[in-house]
Design a protein around this motif. Structure first.
Motif, PDB file in Angstrom:
ATOM      1  N   TYR A 203       0.815  -1.217   0.000  1.00 22.81           N
ATOM      2  CA  TYR A 203       0.000   0.000   0.000  1.00 22.81           C
ATOM      3  C   TYR A 203       0.846   1.263   0.000  1.00 22.81           C
ATOM      4  O   TYR A 203       0.494   2.252  -0.644  1.00 22.81           O
TER       5      TYR A 203
ATOM      6  N   SER B 123      -6.920  -6.419   0.820  1.00 25.31           N
ATOM      7  CA  SER B 123      -6.019  -6.307  -0.341  1.00 25.31           C
ATOM      8  C   SER B 123      -6.493  -7.155  -1.514  1.00 25.31           C
ATOM      9  O   SER B 123      -6.252  -6.808  -2.665  1.00 25.31           O
TER      10      SER B 123
ATOM     11  N   GLU C 229      -8.676  -5.404  -4.131  1.00 25.15           N
ATOM     12  CA  GLU C 229      -8.101  -4.336  -4.957  1.00 25.15           C
ATOM     13  C   GLU C 229      -8.109  -4.724  -6.432  1.00 25.15           C
ATOM     14  O   GLU C 229      -7.831  -5.873  -6.783  1.00 25.15           O
TER      15      GLU C 229
ATOM     16  N   TYR D 238      -4.840  -6.202  -7.688  1.00 20.23           N
ATOM     17  CA  TYR D 238      -4.537  -7.567  -7.293  1.00 20.23           C
ATOM     18  C   TYR D 238      -5.121  -8.527  -8.284  1.00 20.23           C
ATOM     19  O   TYR D 238      -4.561  -9.454  -8.727  1.00 20.23           O
TER      20      TYR D 238
END
Length: 171
Positions: free
Chosen positions: A69, A165, A168, A171
């Motif tokens: 991040y 995460s 995202e 990802y």
């Protein structure tokens, strides 16, 4: 056999050689979009970890996501990452490429950060802790980015930041 033993003994005598070899192995790529348009910077990578672990035990999963991040937020805001690390799409979310070697170099070879096992209910995990980072390696914008990321995820556990995460787009 003798040459190999001599080589291994030489490297074990000076851990800096291992760090330099590891950096050569995975950090000597040309800056590109994959690295946030900057070359990998081992010192900044180490200091970012120290920033997040400064007098604070951080679970490995959370630490790896904080690195992600920090680099991605800084890239989004300023067009470049902080560390120049490339990130891999692991089954448990985004992680710095070759993170095991990087963490070993920081905790074992250079002893910049302490790693220890900790019991979490019926499971055991690794936590990292360090003293203060060297803030002089960062620009004011990088420090601001690190502080924003740290504040945003302050109350996240390793599993909650892992789940977050994986939602995202990147990802």
């Amino acid at each position: 056999r003798e040459k190999l033993v001599k080589f291994l003994r030489k490297d074990h005598q000076d851990p800096r050689n291992l760090v330099l070899e590891a950096i050569d192995e995975f950090g000597s790529y040309t800056p590109s979009k994959l690295s946030g348009f900057v070359a990998f910077n081992y010192d900044k990578f180490t200091q970012v970890i120290k920033f997040f672990c400064n007098n604070n035990e951080v679970v490995k999963t959370k630490l790896l996501k904080l690195l992600f991040y920090a680099d991605f937020k800084h890239f989004k805001e300023y067009g470049v990452s902080i560390t120049g690390s490339r990130y891999a799409n692991a089954s448990y979310g985004p992680v710095p490429d070759k993170y095991e070697t990087l963490l070993a170099s920081i905790t074992e070879w250079n002893s910049e950060v302490t790693c220890r096992e900790k019991q979490f209910g019926s499971q055991i995990g690794e936590v990292y802790i360090s003293d203060a980072p060297d803030y002089s390696v960062f620009s004011p914008e990088e420090i601001e980015t690190l502080e924003i990321v740290n504040l945003k995820f302050k109350n996240f556990s390793g599993s909650s930041i892992h789940s977050f995460s994986q939602e995202e787009k990147g990802y």
